[in-house]
Write an enzyme that holds these catalytic residues in place. Structure first.
Site, PDB file in Angstrom:
ATOM      1  N   CYS A  74       1.028  -1.037  -0.017  1.00 12.79           N
ATOM      2  CA  CYS A  74      -0.382  -0.253  -0.115  1.00 12.79           C
ATOM      3  C   CYS A  74       0.735   1.111  -0.440  1.00 12.79           C
ATOM      4  CB  CYS A  74      -0.503   0.322   1.183  1.00 12.79           C
ATOM      5  SG  CYS A  74      -1.841   1.275   1.365  1.00 12.79           S
ATOM      6  N   CYS A 423     -11.051 -10.945  22.037  1.00 13.20           N
ATOM      7  CA  CYS A 423     -10.144 -10.012  20.750  1.00 13.20           C
ATOM      8  C   CYS A 423      -8.621  -9.750  21.826  1.00 13.20           C
ATOM      9  CB  CYS A 423     -10.969  -8.890  20.446  1.00 13.20           C
ATOM     10  SG  CYS A 423     -11.442  -7.868  21.485  1.00 13.20           S
TER      11      CYS A 423
END
Length: 466
Positions: A74, A423
């Site tokens: 990117c 998480c």
């Protein structure tokens, strides 16, 4: 070399990945945390923070690049706050995430552990998200080259926040997180709004009009776009009309009028401009209505694998009662309901529970009960007397983990099996330690939901001791 901060350390080898995406090096027995490096790099460091037992530093020179490095894909890498691990091959990322789970369980939970299963990597390492939020700003992040050029530069941006700079936005050209037509929609909206001269929002002065753009894509092919603006005017219908015309595949086109100081809109009305007020998701034969405020796991494919891991671990029998804590919109609860006698789902966000009831009806599931409220206040002895004592408890709390009142309720619940989905392996390990006297860890399964980030999900099966 000085004694405090702003000292320079030369020829330091980066050793390993630490939590929150930072890396670790050592100097004279002290740990140094460094960002934007990978294990194997040899660098000079400038220490900017010195605490008892550790230092934080930034790289000022690379002597040797690690053989593990790969070229980031990117153009925004290093500036944008996302995808910070692009310079590490994906298999290396997975090794470090697995190690992170192991270290947290060993150092924080301090309990006997089974052999930890190999981590389940994401099948997609790009374009895996189903939701992105882009911010409009008249404070575009400028590179050093742009600043030094002295040119008359475009100040407006539509993109992501620069890390630790709430007032600066990276103007995103291409984002590799969400599949088509996400990039095309964002680019179209930016070009149209700049061409029309619409004022982008200024977070410092709270002036301007355009605030936020949310794009949600579903595995069913349905598409939701939400435009957030500071006030309603005649330009709004014109802009939304152009978006509708350019992207006829949009299922749900909505807008929010937000005059508050922040972009959160959970407490605001979402208005429908075109199409439906929701999109439909499908997962393993179950259907879910996703509204503008609904929570839905952002990596759909990997979420399905995560839920299957949890259900396999739970090993639910058809006569068993299951409690699903922090149930959200009831996604995991409905996976469980296909095997159980009954599932009771608890969640503190009331609109999520409203969605859970709708989704249960969509899936013709009548053996579920959902209730909204603070879990620590709901999960009491009286609640279990009324609804029955569960044989299985599934819990999927937020990053902060469970309140001690909740772990205490689990400790005394008598449930045969607890499946803990997390998480944040650090808070998961802390909670497991609190349950360790009555529950032993019998299986551990890390799952990667977010490639190129330091985040990792982990599922643990706890079994009641004899």
């Amino acid at each position: 070399m000085g004694r405090g901060k702003n000292i320079i350390l030369e020829n330091i080898t980066i050793e390993a990945v630490a939590s929150e995406g930072k890396c670790i090096a050592r100097h004279e027995g002290q740990v140094i945390f460094v960002e934007q490096v990978v294990p194997g790099d040899v660098v000079d460091l400038l220490v900017f923070r010195k605490k008892k037992g550790f230092m934080e530093a930034r790289t000022i020179k690379f002597h040797t690049l690690s053989p593990k490095r790969v070229e980031p894909f990117c153009s925004h890498f290093g500036t944008c706050g996302g995808c910070k691990w692009q310079s590490l091959p994906y298999d290396e990322q997975l090794k470090f995430k697995w190690q992170q789970v192991k270290d947290n369980l060993e150092r924080i939970a301090k309990v006997p552990l089974p052999e930890i299963n190999p981590i389940l990597g994401s099948p997609d390492t790009q374009y895996y998200r189903n939701k992105l939020e882009f911010t409009f700003s008249n404070h575009r992040w400028l590179t050093d080259e742009e600043i030094q050029s002295g040119a008359d530069l475009e100040k407006n941006a539509l993109g992501f926040h620069v890390p630790k700079r709430f007032d600066r936005i990276v103007d995103v050209e291409t984002c590799y997180l969400q599949g088509d037509p996400s990039n095309a929609i964002r680019t179209f909206v930016r070009e149209e709004t700049m061409k029309a001269g619409y004022p982008f929002y200024d977070i410092l002065t709270h002036e301007g009009w355009l605030r936020n753009l949310i794009i949600r894509t579903a595995s069913t092919g349905q598409l939701m776009v939400i435009l957030q603006v500071a006030y309603k005017n005649e330009d709004l219908d014109n802009l939304l009309g152009k978006i509708k015309e350019a992207f006829p595949q949009i299922t749900s086109l909505m807008y929010v009028i937000n005059s508050k100081g922040n972009d959160t809109f959970q407490d605001l009305e979402v208005e429908l401009f075109h199409g439906q007020d929701h999109i439909m998701e499908e997962m393993d034969g179950l259907h879910f209505k996703v509204g503008p405020k609904s929570f839905y796991q952002t990596n759909s494919k990997q979420a399905e694998r995560l839920y299957k891991v949890a259900i396999d671990m739970a090993n639910i029998k058809e006569h068993e009662l299951v409690y699903d804590l922090y149930t959200g919109t009831g996604t995991l609860a409905q996976f469980a309901a296909r095997s159980a006698a009954k599932v009771v789902g608890l969640e503190y966000v009331e609109p999520a529970i409203e969605d859970a009831w709708i989704n249960a009806k969509l899936n013709n599931l009548e053996n579920v009960h959902f209730q909204a409220g603070d879990i620590k206040d709901l999960l009491t002895e009286q609640f279990m007397e009324k609804h029955g004592r569960p044989q299985v408890i599934i819990t999927d709390p937020p990053r902060a983990g469970m309140h001690t009142d909740v772990t205490d309720a689990l400790y005394h619940s008598g449930a045969e099996r607890i499946v803990y989905v997390s998480c944040n392996p650090a808070t998961q390990a802390r909670d497991i330690q609190l349950l360790a006297e009555r529950y032993k860890v019998v299986e551990v399964q890390p799952v990667d939901m977010f490639p190129h980030t330091h985040h990792v999900e982990n599922v643990c099966l706890l079994r009641l001791r004899d």
